[in-house]
Design a protein around this motif. Sequence first.
Motif, PDB file in Angstrom:
ATOM      1  N   ASP A 199     -17.499 -10.627   4.040  1.00 41.78           N
ATOM      2  CA  ASP A 199     -18.259 -11.231   2.710  1.00 41.78           C
ATOM      3  C   ASP A 199     -19.241 -10.111   2.039  1.00 41.78           C
ATOM      4  N   GLY A 200     -19.831  -9.765   1.307  1.00 36.43           N
ATOM      5  CA  GLY A 200     -20.077  -9.250   0.340  1.00 36.43           C
ATOM      6  C   GLY A 200     -20.265  -8.557  -0.867  1.00 36.43           C
ATOM      7  N   THR A 201     -20.954  -7.020  -1.186  1.00 34.57           N
ATOM      8  CA  THR A 201     -20.296  -7.242  -2.132  1.00 34.57           C
ATOM      9  C   THR A 201     -19.488  -6.384  -2.457  1.00 34.57           C
ATOM     10  N   THR A 202     -18.426  -6.479  -4.142  1.00 30.88           N
ATOM     11  CA  THR A 202     -17.029  -6.477  -4.301  1.00 30.88           C
ATOM     12  C   THR A 202     -16.834  -5.705  -3.740  1.00 30.88           C
ATOM     13  N   ASP A 203     -17.359  -4.491  -3.987  1.00 30.28           N
ATOM     14  CA  ASP A 203     -16.658  -2.637  -3.699  1.00 30.28           C
ATOM     15  C   ASP A 203     -16.470  -2.661  -1.876  1.00 30.28           C
ATOM     16  N   GLU A 204     -17.161  -3.898  -1.222  1.00 28.74           N
ATOM     17  CA  GLU A 204     -17.270  -3.957   0.612  1.00 28.74           C
ATOM     18  C   GLU A 204     -15.810  -4.272   0.807  1.00 28.74           C
ATOM     19  N   ALA A 205     -15.521  -6.190  -0.011  1.00 28.33           N
ATOM     20  CA  ALA A 205     -14.388  -7.098   0.209  1.00 28.33           C
ATOM     21  C   ALA A 205     -12.856  -6.015   0.163  1.00 28.33           C
ATOM     22  N   ILE A 206     -13.455  -5.331  -0.994  1.00 33.54           N
ATOM     23  CA  ILE A 206     -12.447  -4.507  -1.577  1.00 33.54           C
ATOM     24  C   ILE A 206     -11.904  -3.613  -0.646  1.00 33.54           C
ATOM     25  N   GLU A 207     -12.394  -2.823  -0.588  1.00 31.53           N
ATOM     26  CA  GLU A 207     -12.205  -1.616   0.821  1.00 31.53           C
ATOM     27  C   GLU A 207     -11.865  -1.861   2.132  1.00 31.53           C
ATOM     28  N   LYS A 208     -12.145  -3.457   2.081  1.00 26.30           N
ATOM     29  CA  LYS A 208     -11.310  -3.958   3.441  1.00 26.30           C
ATOM     30  C   LYS A 208     -10.324  -4.619   3.516  1.00 26.30           C
ATOM     31  N   TYR A 209      -9.907  -5.415   2.174  1.00 22.75           N
ATOM     32  CA  TYR A 209      -8.836  -5.519   1.470  1.00 22.75           C
ATOM     33  C   TYR A 209      -7.583  -4.927   1.495  1.00 22.75           C
ATOM     34  N   LEU A 210      -8.052  -3.719   1.288  1.00 28.37           N
ATOM     35  CA  LEU A 210      -7.265  -2.137   1.049  1.00 28.37           C
ATOM     36  C   LEU A 210      -6.667  -1.874   2.530  1.00 28.37           C
ATOM     37  N   ASN A 211      -8.091  -1.971   3.764  1.00 31.61           N
ATOM     38  CA  ASN A 211      -7.405  -1.052   4.976  1.00 31.61           C
ATOM     39  C   ASN A 211      -6.433  -2.622   5.004  1.00 31.61           C
ATOM     40  N   VAL A 212      -6.596  -3.520   5.018  1.00 31.95           N
ATOM     41  CA  VAL A 212      -5.818  -3.892   5.444  1.00 31.95           C
ATOM     42  C   VAL A 212      -4.444  -4.016   5.368  1.00 31.95           C
ATOM     43  N   GLU A 213      -4.352  -3.500   3.887  1.00 34.41           N
ATOM     44  CA  GLU A 213      -2.694  -3.721   3.134  1.00 34.41           C
ATOM     45  C   GLU A 213      -2.070  -2.405   4.242  1.00 34.41           C
ATOM     46  N   VAL A 214      -2.800  -1.356   4.365  1.00 33.43           N
ATOM     47  CA  VAL A 214      -2.557  -0.216   4.659  1.00 33.43           C
ATOM     48  C   VAL A 214      -2.290  -0.159   5.755  1.00 33.43           C
ATOM     49  N   SER A 215      -3.029  -0.879   7.178  1.00 37.63           N
ATOM     50  CA  SER A 215      -3.178  -0.789   8.177  1.00 37.63           C
ATOM     51  C   SER A 215      -1.459  -1.978   8.630  1.00 37.63           C
ATOM     52  N   GLN A 216      -1.312  -2.624   7.452  1.00 38.29           N
ATOM     53  CA  GLN A 216      -0.293  -3.011   7.818  1.00 38.29           C
ATOM     54  C   GLN A 216       0.888  -2.976   7.540  1.00 38.29           C
ATOM     55  N   GLN A 217       1.060  -1.897   7.015  1.00 36.75           N
ATOM     56  CA  GLN A 217       2.376  -1.905   6.286  1.00 36.75           C
ATOM     57  C   GLN A 217       2.913  -0.933   7.177  1.00 36.75           C
ATOM     58  N   LYS A 218       4.748  -1.170   7.051  1.00 45.67           N
ATOM     59  CA  LYS A 218       6.061  -0.881   8.400  1.00 45.67           C
ATOM     60  C   LYS A 218       5.831   0.735   7.989  1.00 45.67           C
ATOM     61  N   SER A 219       5.822   1.609   9.133  1.00 48.82           N
ATOM     62  CA  SER A 219       6.392   2.437   8.964  1.00 48.82           C
ATOM     63  C   SER A 219       7.367   3.029   8.207  1.00 48.82           C
ATOM     64  N   TRP A 220       7.479   3.495   6.970  1.00 51.21           N
ATOM     65  CA  TRP A 220       8.704   4.229   6.480  1.00 51.21           C
ATOM     66  C   TRP A 220       9.747   5.207   6.175  1.00 51.21           C
ATOM     67  N   PHE A 221       9.424   5.868   7.190  1.00 52.90           N
ATOM     68  CA  PHE A 221      10.274   6.890   7.786  1.00 52.90           C
ATOM     69  C   PHE A 221      12.147   6.367   7.985  1.00 52.90           C
ATOM     70  N   ALA A 222      12.533   7.530   7.805  1.00 47.76           N
ATOM     71  CA  ALA A 222      14.112   6.854   7.871  1.00 47.76           C
ATOM     72  C   ALA A 222      15.162   7.646   8.800  1.00 47.76           C
ATOM     73  N   SER A 223      14.216   8.356   9.415  1.00 50.48           N
ATOM     74  CA  SER A 223      14.833   8.667  10.821  1.00 50.48           C
ATOM     75  C   SER A 223      16.257   9.140  11.342  1.00 50.48           C
ATOM     76  N   ASP A 224      16.342   7.483  11.439  1.00 53.38           N
ATOM     77  CA  ASP A 224      17.059   6.841  12.744  1.00 53.38           C
ATOM     78  C   ASP A 224      18.600   6.667  11.330  1.00 53.38           C
ATOM     79  N   ASP A 225      18.367   6.828  10.374  1.00 55.18           N
ATOM     80  CA  ASP A 225      19.237   6.413   9.648  1.00 55.18           C
ATOM     81  C   ASP A 225      20.311   7.673   9.388  1.00 55.18           C
ATOM     82  N   LYS A 226      21.580   7.730  10.081  1.00 54.52           N
ATOM     83  CA  LYS A 226      21.968   8.599  10.106  1.00 54.52           C
ATOM     84  C   LYS A 226      22.482   9.062   8.279  1.00 54.52           C
TER      85      LYS A 226
END
Length: 423
Positions: free
Chosen positions: A252-279
Amino acid sequence: MRNVAISTENLSKSYLIGHNLVSDEGYRTLSDSVVRNANNLARKTRDMFLGKSIVQGDEIEEFWALKDISLEINHGDRIGIVGRNGAGKSTLLKLLSRITEPTTGRISINGRVAALLEVGTGFHPELSGRENIYLNAAILGMSRKEIQQKFDEIVDFAEIETFLDTPVKRYSSGMYVRLAFSIAAHLDNEILILDEVLAVGDAQFQKKCLSKMLEVSTQSSRTVIFVSHNIGAIKSMCTRAICMDKGKIIADGTTDEAIEKYLNVEVSQQKSWFASDDKKSNLIVLDFFIRNEEGVYVNSVRTDARYEFVFEIFCKIKRPIIYYVFVEDMYSNSILLLSNKLTGFEIKHENEFKKVICSVPRLSLVPGRYFVSIKITDGNEALLWKPQAFFLDVEYGEYASVLSGLDKSLLGSSLVEHTWRLE
């Protein structure tokens, strides 16, 4: 005298969620079904007499959509609320709009509230646009005289004069939003609450709405609370922003602070997209990373150094493959494109593992945070498309000192000299 428009203290909201249980055997006997239905009927009857919600399901779970929200919003504030789907944004707005009651906590509101939370809220489908203006405005607390004084402005802003006497059930969702926003924006209310409804309208009308919200908040000191996934709109209109996650306020603060926090949450909750097990896949991504001149993997770079974007790929396709690396700013604007198609370098895998490397002799990006998106294609179809695969922080170096005297609006994109090779 305090200038608080809205204040909340330890605001929480819980819901009961029902789950249907499936037996381990995969089937139920007649006696099992009779006992289960009898138990459900007894529970529902008890809840009905106790005034509790009737919930479908064999097992009931308590879910907290909001937990201990405490905040103060002053008159004239323009508040943007961001967060992932399910973070609790819409639930918070429904509580502030008094559509639903909190489970625990207090809300204090000083002023008349106009809320636009869903398309068609407060509209009667059988009534015309003209009749719904009077109905909707009356629901929001305006007298008939006030409505008549604002009527022409509402119609002009909504741009639906041709269909004013048509039943709104024949309106498109965009026309609904035009009329609903116009009514809410032209009322003499002190607080305007908007959910993600503007996403339904066209781009021109969205821009018009944002300008109107800015106007009403600055000229009449009205409070605007705005939920949106459009980061650019939050950045341009709001003076303060709140980031929510899992029912709690995490910034809760400036738009830059909140947006950066939101983007960090988005990235941290993304699942791994590597497909090394898909033979069976024709394209297997073992890894993708950025390394510096010393060969160290990095996600923070300088503007005056050499870097390499490295793909570790196993590809069964023998046709030439085209690689794309897109660098975007945090508002999803494309800033930079790297591709072997631009340099004319042909890449063939021929059913074997290779490292594919794009070298950038000097990364000419304005310091800040960026997203890197990946696309791999054989020229006909996309073999891999991963938007915003990870973020990249660019820091100042000696090379960036030449930017100090330039207008930042001139630095919206850049073309970087780069080469490709195979290892």
